[in-house]
Enzyme design. Structure first.
Site, PDB file in Angstrom:
ATOM      1  N   LEU A 103       0.865  -1.184   0.000  1.00 56.22           N
ATOM      2  CA  LEU A 103       0.000   0.000   0.000  1.00 56.22           C
ATOM      3  C   LEU A 103       0.903   1.236   0.000  1.00 56.22           C
ATOM      4  O   LEU A 103       1.897   1.271   0.720  1.00 56.22           O
ATOM      5  CB  LEU A 103      -0.881   0.027   1.253  1.00 56.22           C
ATOM      6  CG  LEU A 103      -2.016  -0.994   1.334  1.00 56.22           C
ATOM      7  CD1 LEU A 103      -2.719  -0.868   2.680  1.00 56.22           C
ATOM      8  CD2 LEU A 103      -3.001  -0.812   0.200  1.00 56.22           C
ATOM      9  N   GLU A 129      -8.149   3.830   8.508  1.00 55.29           N
ATOM     10  CA  GLU A 129      -8.767   3.382   7.257  1.00 55.29           C
ATOM     11  C   GLU A 129      -8.693   1.862   7.188  1.00 55.29           C
ATOM     12  O   GLU A 129      -9.664   1.189   6.823  1.00 55.29           O
ATOM     13  CB  GLU A 129      -8.032   4.040   6.072  1.00 55.29           C
ATOM     14  CG  GLU A 129      -8.820   4.056   4.774  1.00 55.29           C
ATOM     15  CD  GLU A 129      -8.922   2.727   4.076  1.00 55.29           C
ATOM     16  OE1 GLU A 129      -9.976   2.444   3.489  1.00 55.29           O
ATOM     17  OE2 GLU A 129      -7.955   1.945   4.113  1.00 55.29           O
TER      18      GLU A 129
HETATM   19  N1  LIG Z   1      -5.435   0.196  -1.963  1.00 49.14           N
HETATM   20  C1  LIG Z   1      -6.081  -0.954  -1.854  1.00 49.14           C
HETATM   21  O1  LIG Z   1      -7.209  -1.000  -1.403  1.00 49.14           O
HETATM   22  C2  LIG Z   1      -5.421  -2.228  -2.311  1.00 49.14           C
HETATM   23  C3  LIG Z   1      -6.126  -3.417  -2.280  1.00 49.14           C
HETATM   24  C4  LIG Z   1      -5.497  -4.570  -2.730  1.00 49.14           C
HETATM   25  C5  LIG Z   1      -4.200  -4.501  -3.182  1.00 49.14           C
HETATM   26  N2  LIG Z   1      -3.540  -3.311  -3.164  1.00 49.14           N
HETATM   27  C6  LIG Z   1      -2.167  -3.199  -3.675  1.00 49.14           C
HETATM   28  O2  LIG Z   1      -2.185  -3.654  -5.031  1.00 49.14           O
HETATM   29  C7  LIG Z   1      -0.976  -4.322  -5.307  1.00 49.14           C
HETATM   30  C8  LIG Z   1      -1.251  -5.773  -5.647  1.00 49.14           C
HETATM   31  O3  LIG Z   1      -2.191  -5.850  -6.688  1.00 49.14           O
HETATM   32  P1  LIG Z   1      -1.832  -6.559  -8.065  1.00 49.14           P
HETATM   33  O4  LIG Z   1      -2.982  -6.282  -8.966  1.00 49.14           O
HETATM   34  O5  LIG Z   1      -0.463  -6.165  -8.501  1.00 49.14           O
HETATM   35  O6  LIG Z   1      -1.725  -8.091  -7.652  1.00 49.14           O
HETATM   36  P2  LIG Z   1      -2.725  -9.122  -6.933  1.00 49.14           P
HETATM   37  O7  LIG Z   1      -4.063  -9.102  -7.604  1.00 49.14           O
HETATM   38  O8  LIG Z   1      -2.683  -8.979  -5.486  1.00 49.14           O
HETATM   39  O9  LIG Z   1      -1.961 -10.469  -7.305  1.00 49.14           O
HETATM   40  C9  LIG Z   1      -1.807 -10.822  -8.649  1.00 49.14           C
HETATM   41  C10 LIG Z   1      -1.708 -12.333  -8.713  1.00 49.14           C
HETATM   42  O10 LIG Z   1      -2.880 -12.892  -8.160  1.00 49.14           O
HETATM   43  C11 LIG Z   1      -3.280 -13.977  -8.933  1.00 49.14           C
HETATM   44  N3  LIG Z   1      -4.541 -13.601  -9.592  1.00 49.14           N
HETATM   45  C12 LIG Z   1      -4.951 -12.403  -9.997  1.00 49.14           C
HETATM   46  N4  LIG Z   1      -6.167 -12.483 -10.553  1.00 49.14           N
HETATM   47  C13 LIG Z   1      -6.521 -13.759 -10.458  1.00 49.14           C
HETATM   48  C14 LIG Z   1      -7.655 -14.477 -10.844  1.00 49.14           C
HETATM   49  N5  LIG Z   1      -8.706 -13.894 -11.420  1.00 49.14           N
HETATM   50  N6  LIG Z   1      -7.680 -15.794 -10.603  1.00 49.14           N
HETATM   51  C15 LIG Z   1      -6.655 -16.414 -10.017  1.00 49.14           C
HETATM   52  N7  LIG Z   1      -5.517 -15.793  -9.622  1.00 49.14           N
HETATM   53  C16 LIG Z   1      -5.482 -14.494  -9.853  1.00 49.14           C
HETATM   54  C17 LIG Z   1      -2.192 -14.251  -9.921  1.00 49.14           C
HETATM   55  O11 LIG Z   1      -1.257 -15.065  -9.234  1.00 49.14           O
HETATM   56  P3  LIG Z   1      -0.293 -16.086  -9.982  1.00 49.14           P
HETATM   57  O12 LIG Z   1       0.703 -15.224 -10.703  1.00 49.14           O
HETATM   58  O13 LIG Z   1       0.301 -16.890  -8.871  1.00 49.14           O
HETATM   59  O14 LIG Z   1      -1.162 -16.885 -10.912  1.00 49.14           O
HETATM   60  C18 LIG Z   1      -1.629 -12.852 -10.133  1.00 49.14           C
HETATM   61  O15 LIG Z   1      -0.290 -12.850 -10.577  1.00 49.14           O
HETATM   62  C19 LIG Z   1      -0.125  -4.202  -4.060  1.00 49.14           C
HETATM   63  O16 LIG Z   1       0.669  -3.039  -4.169  1.00 49.14           O
HETATM   64  C20 LIG Z   1      -1.151  -4.050  -2.965  1.00 49.14           C
HETATM   65  O17 LIG Z   1      -0.632  -3.402  -1.814  1.00 49.14           O
HETATM   66  C21 LIG Z   1      -4.129  -2.185  -2.741  1.00 49.14           C
END
Ligand SMILES: NC(=O)c1ccc[n+]([C@@H]2O[C@H](COP(=O)([O-])OP(=O)(O)OC[C@H]3O[C@@H](n4cnc5c(N)ncnc54)[C@H](OP(=O)(O)O)[C@@H]3O)[C@@H](O)[C@H]2O)c1
Length: 176
Positions: free
Chosen positions: A30, A37
């Protein structure tokens, strides 16, 4: 995945926080430190209206590993796509235990939630500042998901922590 038996529809809700350019994350973390929050987020995703029920939370691998302290010691399931997570809890035996499905991100997982016909709400905290981000909340149609005021359980006022102002927002899907 083959599921037997009757399907029980579950409300699907997205929850997260986004800065003014809709950024949600940077380098797997984050971009901000807002404990109040985060507490609202934890309280919301763990609230159920029926005693004994639980909510399912769905999140991507990077988010999961970035936030282990948010994971209560309950059952965990690995699903290979969003629909199979929904199928898992909308059929017996989990359908009798799970009340709501909360989608915690990141971006691809949010997209899966938004596109699902059972998605009825987006809880998206508006962080009133700009942060350098490399992951963004997906665009959504504000004519379909309408911003609410006075939504039950969600304070309307503007909060401030660590010099950052933010406001909890709820967007509710209008009926077709
Ligand atoms: N501000 C907020 O409210 C908030 C909320 C959530 C996250 N975040 C931030 O967002 C970032 C992470 O998000 P991101 O989008 O980069 O990654 P993510 O969605 O957390 O992880 C991505 C991984 O999840 C798996 N994945 C994603 N979609 C999928 C699906 N439909 N089915 C099965 N597996 C799935 C895959 O893993 P595999 O590669 O192993 O297949 C993909 O590589 C971080 O910086 C986190 O801190 C912020």
């Amino acid at each position: 995945m083959k599921m037997e038996g009757e399907e029980m529809r579950k409300p699907i809700r997205l929850i997260g926080a986004a800065c003014s350019r809709m950024g949600i994350g940077k380098n797997g973390q984050l971009p901000w430190n807002l404990p109040k929050e985060f507490q609202f987020f934890l309280d919301t995703i763990t609230t159920v209206s029926t005693p004994g029920k639980k909510n399912l939370v769905v999140w991507g691998r990077i988010s999961w590993f970035s936030c282990p302290e948010a994971v209560p010691p309950h059952a965990h399931y690995l699903c290979h796509d969003f629909s199979s997570a929904v199928r898992l809890v909308s059929h017996a035996p989990l359908s009798h235990i799970v009340e709501n499905i909360w989608v915690l991100g990141g971006s691809e997982v949010y997209r899966g939630g938004l596109e699902h016909p059972w998605c009825d709400c987006i809880y998206l905290t508006e962080i009133m500042a700009d942060f350098d981000c490399d992951v963004f909340f997906p665009e959504f149609d504000h004519e379909v998901f309408r911003k609410q005021t006075g939504f039950p359980g969600v304070p309307d006022d503007i909060h401030e922590e660590n010099g950052i102002r933010f406001q909890f927002q709820v967007y509710k899907k209008i009926a077709n």
